[in-house]
Write a protein that holds these residues in place. Structure first.
Motif, PDB file in Angstrom:
ATOM      1  N   TRP A   1       0.924  -1.308  -0.004  1.00 44.99           N
ATOM      2  CA  TRP A   1       0.010   0.018  -0.048  1.00 44.99           C
ATOM      3  C   TRP A   1       0.729   1.027   0.073  1.00 44.99           C
ATOM      4  CZ3 TRP A   1       0.081   4.028   3.505  1.00 44.99           C
ATOM      5  CH2 TRP A   1       0.563   3.514   4.872  1.00 44.99           C
ATOM      6  N   GLN A   2       2.067   1.249   0.630  1.00 44.25           N
ATOM      7  CA  GLN A   2       3.049   2.158   0.692  1.00 44.25           C
ATOM      8  C   GLN A   2       3.518   2.843  -0.917  1.00 44.25           C
ATOM      9  OE1 GLN A   2       3.300  -0.340   2.602  1.00 44.25           O
ATOM     10  NE2 GLN A   2       3.869   0.030   4.851  1.00 44.25           N
ATOM     11  N   ALA A   3       3.760   1.584  -1.626  1.00 43.74           N
ATOM     12  CA  ALA A   3       4.044   1.787  -3.065  1.00 43.74           C
ATOM     13  C   ALA A   3       3.004   2.662  -3.756  1.00 43.74           C
ATOM     14  CB  ALA A   3       4.594   0.773  -3.608  1.00 43.74           C
ATOM     15  N   LEU A   4       1.800   2.135  -3.909  1.00 43.47           N
ATOM     16  CA  LEU A   4       0.577   2.707  -4.187  1.00 43.47           C
ATOM     17  C   LEU A   4       0.275   4.236  -3.658  1.00 43.47           C
ATOM     18  CD1 LEU A   4      -2.123   2.628  -5.884  1.00 43.47           C
ATOM     19  CD2 LEU A   4      -3.160   1.500  -3.933  1.00 43.47           C
ATOM     20  N   HIS A   5       0.395   4.315  -2.510  1.00 51.52           N
ATOM     21  CA  HIS A   5       0.217   5.660  -1.876  1.00 51.52           C
ATOM     22  C   HIS A   5       1.546   6.566  -2.525  1.00 51.52           C
ATOM     23  CE1 HIS A   5       0.637   8.944   1.288  1.00 51.52           C
ATOM     24  NE2 HIS A   5      -0.660   8.640   1.196  1.00 51.52           N
ATOM     25  N   LYS A   6       2.797   6.281  -2.629  1.00 47.16           N
ATOM     26  CA  LYS A   6       3.709   7.080  -3.163  1.00 47.16           C
ATOM     27  C   LYS A   6       3.422   7.365  -4.583  1.00 47.16           C
ATOM     28  CE  LYS A   6       8.683   7.309  -4.052  1.00 47.16           C
ATOM     29  NZ  LYS A   6      10.009   6.285  -3.983  1.00 47.16           N
ATOM     30  N   ALA A   7       2.974   6.200  -5.326  1.00 48.40           N
ATOM     31  CA  ALA A   7       2.514   6.727  -6.696  1.00 48.40           C
ATOM     32  C   ALA A   7       1.431   7.459  -6.911  1.00 48.40           C
ATOM     33  CB  ALA A   7       2.402   5.337  -7.582  1.00 48.40           C
ATOM     34  N   SER A   8       0.421   7.483  -5.926  1.00 47.61           N
ATOM     35  CA  SER A   8      -0.611   8.289  -5.943  1.00 47.61           C
ATOM     36  C   SER A   8      -0.236   9.879  -5.597  1.00 47.61           C
ATOM     37  CB  SER A   8      -1.637   7.814  -4.687  1.00 47.61           C
ATOM     38  OG  SER A   8      -2.628   8.809  -4.792  1.00 47.61           O
TER      39      SER A   8
ATOM     40  N   THR B   1       1.923  15.906 -10.037  1.00 41.77           N
ATOM     41  CA  THR B   1       2.194  16.202 -11.499  1.00 41.77           C
ATOM     42  C   THR B   1       1.289  16.450 -12.427  1.00 41.77           C
ATOM     43  OG1 THR B   1       2.018  13.748 -11.809  1.00 41.77           O
ATOM     44  CG2 THR B   1       4.220  14.601 -11.320  1.00 41.77           C
ATOM     45  N   ILE B   2      -0.020  15.803 -12.158  1.00 39.29           N
ATOM     46  CA  ILE B   2      -1.025  15.940 -13.216  1.00 39.29           C
ATOM     47  C   ILE B   2      -2.265  16.340 -12.360  1.00 39.29           C
ATOM     48  CG2 ILE B   2      -0.169  14.625 -14.889  1.00 39.29           C
ATOM     49  CD1 ILE B   2      -2.188  12.597 -14.171  1.00 39.29           C
ATOM     50  N   GLY B   3      -2.370  16.677 -10.809  1.00 42.17           N
ATOM     51  CA  GLY B   3      -3.614  16.899 -10.089  1.00 42.17           C
ATOM     52  C   GLY B   3      -4.513  16.062 -10.089  1.00 42.17           C
ATOM     53  N   LYS B   4      -4.272  14.920 -10.174  1.00 39.12           N
ATOM     54  CA  LYS B   4      -5.327  13.672 -10.287  1.00 39.12           C
ATOM     55  C   LYS B   4      -4.835  12.650  -9.310  1.00 39.12           C
ATOM     56  CE  LYS B   4      -6.972  14.181 -15.069  1.00 39.12           C
ATOM     57  NZ  LYS B   4      -6.932  13.422 -16.213  1.00 39.12           N
ATOM     58  N   ARG B   5      -5.780  12.015  -8.681  1.00 36.02           N
ATOM     59  CA  ARG B   5      -5.482  10.705  -7.874  1.00 36.02           C
ATOM     60  C   ARG B   5      -5.723   9.525  -8.773  1.00 36.02           C
ATOM     61  NH1 ARG B   5      -8.657  13.722  -4.285  1.00 36.02           N
ATOM     62  NH2 ARG B   5     -10.400  12.887  -5.101  1.00 36.02           N
ATOM     63  N   LEU B   6      -5.162   8.249  -8.416  1.00 38.99           N
ATOM     64  CA  LEU B   6      -5.352   7.288  -9.466  1.00 38.99           C
ATOM     65  C   LEU B   6      -6.345   6.804  -9.432  1.00 38.99           C
ATOM     66  CD1 LEU B   6      -1.786   5.348  -8.053  1.00 38.99           C
ATOM     67  CD2 LEU B   6      -2.191   6.812 -10.066  1.00 38.99           C
ATOM     68  N   ALA B   7      -7.370   6.877  -8.540  1.00 38.35           N
ATOM     69  CA  ALA B   7      -8.621   6.452  -8.543  1.00 38.35           C
ATOM     70  C   ALA B   7      -9.620   7.175  -7.950  1.00 38.35           C
ATOM     71  CB  ALA B   7      -8.593   4.960  -8.060  1.00 38.35           C
ATOM     72  N   ASP B   8     -10.841   7.104  -8.070  1.00 36.78           N
ATOM     73  CA  ASP B   8     -12.136   8.120  -7.021  1.00 36.78           C
ATOM     74  C   ASP B   8     -11.861   7.255  -5.545  1.00 36.78           C
ATOM     75  OD1 ASP B   8     -13.084   9.313  -9.347  1.00 36.78           O
ATOM     76  OD2 ASP B   8     -14.374   7.385 -10.066  1.00 36.78           O
ATOM     77  N   ALA B   9     -11.684   5.995  -5.281  1.00 41.96           N
ATOM     78  CA  ALA B   9     -12.014   5.372  -3.941  1.00 41.96           C
ATOM     79  C   ALA B   9     -11.026   4.473  -3.950  1.00 41.96           C
ATOM     80  CB  ALA B   9     -13.444   5.091  -3.926  1.00 41.96           C
ATOM     81  N   VAL B  10     -10.869   4.101  -2.425  1.00 40.21           N
ATOM     82  CA  VAL B  10      -9.877   2.822  -2.213  1.00 40.21           C
ATOM     83  C   VAL B  10     -10.755   1.968  -1.675  1.00 40.21           C
ATOM     84  CG1 VAL B  10      -7.557   3.901  -2.285  1.00 40.21           C
ATOM     85  CG2 VAL B  10      -8.752   3.969  -0.416  1.00 40.21           C
ATOM     86  N   VAL B  11     -10.584   0.439  -1.723  1.00 42.00           N
ATOM     87  CA  VAL B  11     -11.173  -0.377  -0.840  1.00 42.00           C
ATOM     88  C   VAL B  11      -9.738  -0.971   0.149  1.00 42.00           C
ATOM     89  CG1 VAL B  11     -11.995  -2.816  -0.634  1.00 42.00           C
ATOM     90  CG2 VAL B  11     -12.777  -1.164  -2.513  1.00 42.00           C
TER      91      VAL B  11
ATOM     92  N   THR C   1      -6.123   3.990   6.183  1.00 46.48           N
ATOM     93  CA  THR C   1      -7.105   4.682   5.991  1.00 46.48           C
ATOM     94  C   THR C   1      -6.710   6.333   6.221  1.00 46.48           C
ATOM     95  OG1 THR C   1      -8.796   3.179   6.712  1.00 46.48           O
ATOM     96  CG2 THR C   1      -9.373   5.474   7.067  1.00 46.48           C
ATOM     97  N   LEU C   2      -5.839   6.655   7.119  1.00 45.93           N
ATOM     98  CA  LEU C   2      -5.457   7.948   7.363  1.00 45.93           C
ATOM     99  C   LEU C   2      -4.650   8.308   6.227  1.00 45.93           C
ATOM    100  CD1 LEU C   2      -6.405   7.492  10.270  1.00 45.93           C
ATOM    101  CD2 LEU C   2      -4.307   8.363  11.180  1.00 45.93           C
ATOM    102  N   ALA C   3      -3.765   7.626   5.608  1.00 47.11           N
ATOM    103  CA  ALA C   3      -2.884   7.873   4.473  1.00 47.11           C
ATOM    104  C   ALA C   3      -3.779   8.296   3.300  1.00 47.11           C
ATOM    105  CB  ALA C   3      -2.002   6.933   4.123  1.00 47.11           C
TER     106      ALA C   3
END
Length: 472
Positions: free
Chosen positions: A94-101, A107-117, A129-131
């Motif tokens: 999850w840390q790698a996903l968070h870093k990429a996000s 860089t482009i002002g967007k998150r990788l998705a609308d929501a996380v499960v 959850t906090l991250a």
């Protein structure tokens, strides 16, 4: 060949993620418009993560999995293939996903998705959850909310601060059966609700799998069993009795059976089922629970949990020889209760008796009796009968079971969560993070009663918890 870090960053800078706009990503609480599917990132691709993600395959115009985080290679591969996730959005943690996000937002002002499960291990729920709340993602968190009072309080604060949609894995609320029962309660047709008797029969081999050999066996590693198994039972009981709330609670329970003192003498010194002369006569034989079903072609839960990938005779046999699920249930290091009773008094004067017990043939098929001033409802998670004392008439109800886990509750939750994200309407979920916190605190209060042998004032308990951990 996997992309390098530089190549991944370049790819993300050019990324157009379906259904996400700069305006939406900077205003996570605003309503979402357009016909593109809600996009989700699944963090933890085990049984629960896969279960929720299956909705995207069932309704691809409504929901799409666009990123995953999963450390197990084969589980990760199968999940990515099932949802056609681009390899640059497949992460080992999850840390790698968070870093990429974070990089993508910068860089482009967007998150990788609308929501996380969030479907990782229970003790990780708070940090994940906090991250992601801080980055503005809407969040569906598997139950329980967290494993400590402090973590639950901090999660409530983070979600409220972020202004995001928050769903909790209290799936019992969302099945057609539970919704139909709730309609009877809310209608007031039978008068006020005076008493509830609710039983969760965990199931003899289910308990052995999850709470003796499995991830929830030790309170120190996860949490006590009333929380990990039954927090959504306490939640729906509170839901039915709302707007009243629990005022006092008493509880009793212990670990009665799954300990060395109860080991059958015929089992001798055997530590594993495959080495045990008593195995054929043992109710909790790992060979019976895992290997024999696989031999018969049954490769789903619980056998699927034992291996990374699809279970077969060879890898299940290997897992039983060396892994935790092959251990004798009387030789494990488990310490959570295998039976517990909880009694609540509510502010309305209503009383509730809840029982969780391991030693049942039924697997999580709750039995419930709701006693009203002018009638009663008796149900078993599949059907229920309503009797009106005034007319002396009984009516039998068989709500549609949509399949999947918890009588359709799993499907009902993810479907409702996706719609709440799409429309920006938390109220569609029928609850919010503050109500989720309150029901969890009721569970913590019940455990305090069991451990200390006292009747706990729930109102005072909640007040002290919030004061102690708020802004800590």
């Amino acid at each position: 060949m996997p992309l390098s870090g530089a190549s991944k960053s370049a790819w993300r800078r050019s990324l157009r993620i379906p259904g996400t706009s700069s305006a939406l990503n900077n205003m996570p609480h605003d309503s979402r418009t357009g016909s593109e599917p809600v996009t989700i990132a699944v963090i933890g691709c085990g049984q629960r993560g896969r279960g929720y993600a299956a909705y995207a395959l069932q309704e691809p115009t409504l929901c799409k999995v666009v990123a995953i985080a999963e450390p197990r290679p084969m589980t990760q591969k199968l999940m990515a293939e099932a949802h056609s996730v681009d390899k640059t959005l497949v992460f080992e943690s999850w840390q790698a996903l968070h870093k990429a996000s974070a990089e993508t937002i910068q860089t482009i002002g967007k998150r990788l998705a609308d929501a996380v499960v969030v479907s990782v291990q229970d003790h990780m729920h708070q940090e994940v959850t906090l991250a992601f709340a801080e980055q503005g993602y809407h969040i569906l968190c598997e139950k329980p909310m967290a494993t400590t009072i402090e973590a639950c309080v901090k999660m409530e604060a983070a979600v409220k601060k972020a202004g995001i949609i928050f769903g909790m894995g209290h799936v019992l609320r969302y099945s057609p059966y539970s919704k139909a029962v709730t309609e009877v309660v809310r209608s007031g047709a039978l008068g006020p609700l005076i008493n509830v008797v609710h039983i969760e029969p965990v199931g003899f081999y289910h308990f052995a799998h999850s709470y003796v050999r499995g991830n929830w066996a030790r309170a120190e590693d996860s949490c006590f069993s009333l929380m990990t198994k039954s927090c959504h039972d306490i939640d729906i009981l509170c839901h039915w009795l709302s707007p009243g709330g629990p005022t006092r609670v008493s509880s009793f329970g212990s670990l009665q059976h799954f300990r060395k003192a109860q080991k059958p003498p015929q089992a001798g010194e055997a530590k594993r089922c495959l080495d045990c002369a008593y195995e054929r006569d043992c109710a909790y034989s790992a060979k019976k629970i895992y290997l024999e079903p696989v031999v018969q072609g049954q490769t789903g839960w619980p056998a699927a949990v034992l291996v990374d990938g699809i279970p077969d005779i060879e890898n299940i046999t290997a897992a039983l020889k060396t892994g935790p699920y092959g251990r004798c249930v009387y030789e494990c290091d488990n310490d959570v209760c295998d039976n517990q009773v909880v009694n609540f008094e509510f502010s309305t004067g209503a009383t509730v008796s809840f029982t969780m017990v391991a030693h049942t043939q039924l697997i999580c098929e709750r039995q419930t009796r709701l006693h009203f001033a002018f009638g009663e409802l008796v149900g078993d998670m599949n059907t229920f009968t309503v009797t009106d004392f005034r007319t002396r008439k009984s009516t039998h109800h068989t709500p549609n079971n949509e399949g999947g886990g918890h009588g359709g509750g799993d499907l009902g939750l993810i479907r409702t969560f996706i719609e709440a994200v799409r429309t920006g309407r938390q109220e569609l979920l029928g609850t919010d993070v503050s109500e989720v916190l309150r029901s969890h605190l009721a569970v913590f209060a019940a455990e305090k009663s069991r451990r200390e042998g006292v009747v706990v004032d729930c109102v005072q308990f909640e007040k002290e918890a919030k004061e102690k951990f708020a802004d800590s």
